[in-house]
Motif scaffolding. Structure first.
Motif: not given
Lengths: 247, 247
Positions: A174-176, A178-179, A219, A222-223, A229, B89-90, B92-95, B97, B138, B219, B222-223
């Protein structure tokens, strides 16, 4: 193992006192793809309270069967698991925790009818009822407090059943996903621009430039900025340069 | 075994409508060894209905803290996870489970304060609230029906946390582990400073400031900057302000 086995599993509730719990069980089942509910001598059913607690899972209540005896509710089943809060290791049933229970239930459900039986809110299943079971499901709880609500116990079991059913499927990252990815060269362009601006605003010379840039690289790497962005970051750098020159 | 980490995890409920749900959450938490509950603007609390549904987990209700804002409820935390039913998912957070969430939460809880935030029964968490989060939890549900009750969602998360604790499976997360943590309040201070500098260099007014700041929050969240990195970022902002004023 697959999701289409889940609606074939039977959940049996014995002498449930609170109709709200029956509704909450239906909801817990449906969220995880379970569908078949059998009730043995429910205190009140059907009941508006059950329907209210089902919150959209009321189709499971409409389709629920009601029986006078546990044997009737278990008709046609070949593998029966009784949920038990008590530690019954001294007795001669296999005791399964939720994940192994789920794997075995799904494996068997491919061939035979499987039922998971939950007892009364306060007293669970009687010894006679446990004698109908081939194994016990035990959900480990805190040593201090093991008062798992009926619907909560069904939720944990149903969750593990769904997890087991999904286990074969490939899970997308999930993460990353569709980016839009950023090429290394674009990140290098950003770091060069960042270093330039840091020099212009007088931040770079007060520190060890190499060490500073290394820290900033860690830094931002990692992001993992995506393309929009990175555009924002470059825009901020350009605006900073303009402001300083015009200042 | 890291069961002793469980009572350190914070569960935050935002604007819960039904006091019965607060009680059911307390019960779900206590069965799995969780203890710390924080409430943001609950509609009714304390309330007899909550105590009734807690069924012996009322000590968690007595110890629960009540706050005017989510920021106040998150005071002192360094890793915040928001429960979200929607597919994000669209964005930009890590999702995460439940199982990966549980492993990471326990690994981080060894060093820093961790919070799991649940939103309103019907509408979940707002975008502003999600902006406070470093990751999303999620819980996958049936495609047909994903109306997981609030206490049921807490039960699944708490169950997985206990499973992870029992497994001793605190998979160390290299990114987050030995690094010196940054409190949410310090990140908020950085964002306020960043917004100020963006206004000063004339970047903010050319865009939608709220949308821009949201993107930048995602951003940098996430970092997860550590303390020395945050000091560098604040130093760059200060140097930019000085350069512009002297320019």
């Amino acid at each position: 193992m697959s999701l289409e086995l889940l609606p074939r599993l039977r959940v049996v509730l014995v002498e449930t006192s609170h109709p709200g719990n029956i509704g909450a069980v239906a909801r817990a089942m449906k969220t995880m793809g379970l569908a078949r509910l059998a009730l043995v001598e429910p205190k009140r059913f059907p009941c508006a309270e059950a329907t209210a607690m089902a919150a959209g899972a009321d189709d499971i209540l409409y389709d629920a069967t009601v029986h006078d005896t546990l044997d009737a509710a278990l008709a046609g089943t070949a593998w029966v698991v009784g949920a038990s809060a008590r530690d019954r290791r001294r007795v001669d049933w296999p005791v399964l925790e939720p994940a192994p229970f789920a794997s075995e239930a799904l494996a068997r459900a491919a061939d035979v009818e499987v039922a998971l039986v939950f007892g009364r809110e306060h007293s669970g299943l009687s010894n006679d009822e446990l004698d109908r079971c081939h194994a016990l499901l035990r959900i480990p709880t805190s040593a201090d407090y093991h008062s798992l609500n009926l619907a909560a116990a069904v939720q944990v079991a149903a969750w593990e059943l769904r997890e087991a059913a999904l286990a074969g499927a490939t899970r997308p990252d999930d993460a990353g996903r569709a980016r839009e990815s950023v090429a290394v060269a674009d990140m290098e362009g950003f770091y060069a621009h960042l270093e330039q601006v840091l020099a212009e605003v007088g931040y770079l010379d007060r520190r060890s430039p190499r060490l500073l840039m290394r820290r900033l690289r860690r830094l931002f790497n990692r992001a993992q900025p995506d393309r929009p962005e990175l555009n924002i970051l470059r825009g901020i750098l350009a605006a900073t340069q303009r402001a300083r020159r015009q200042g």
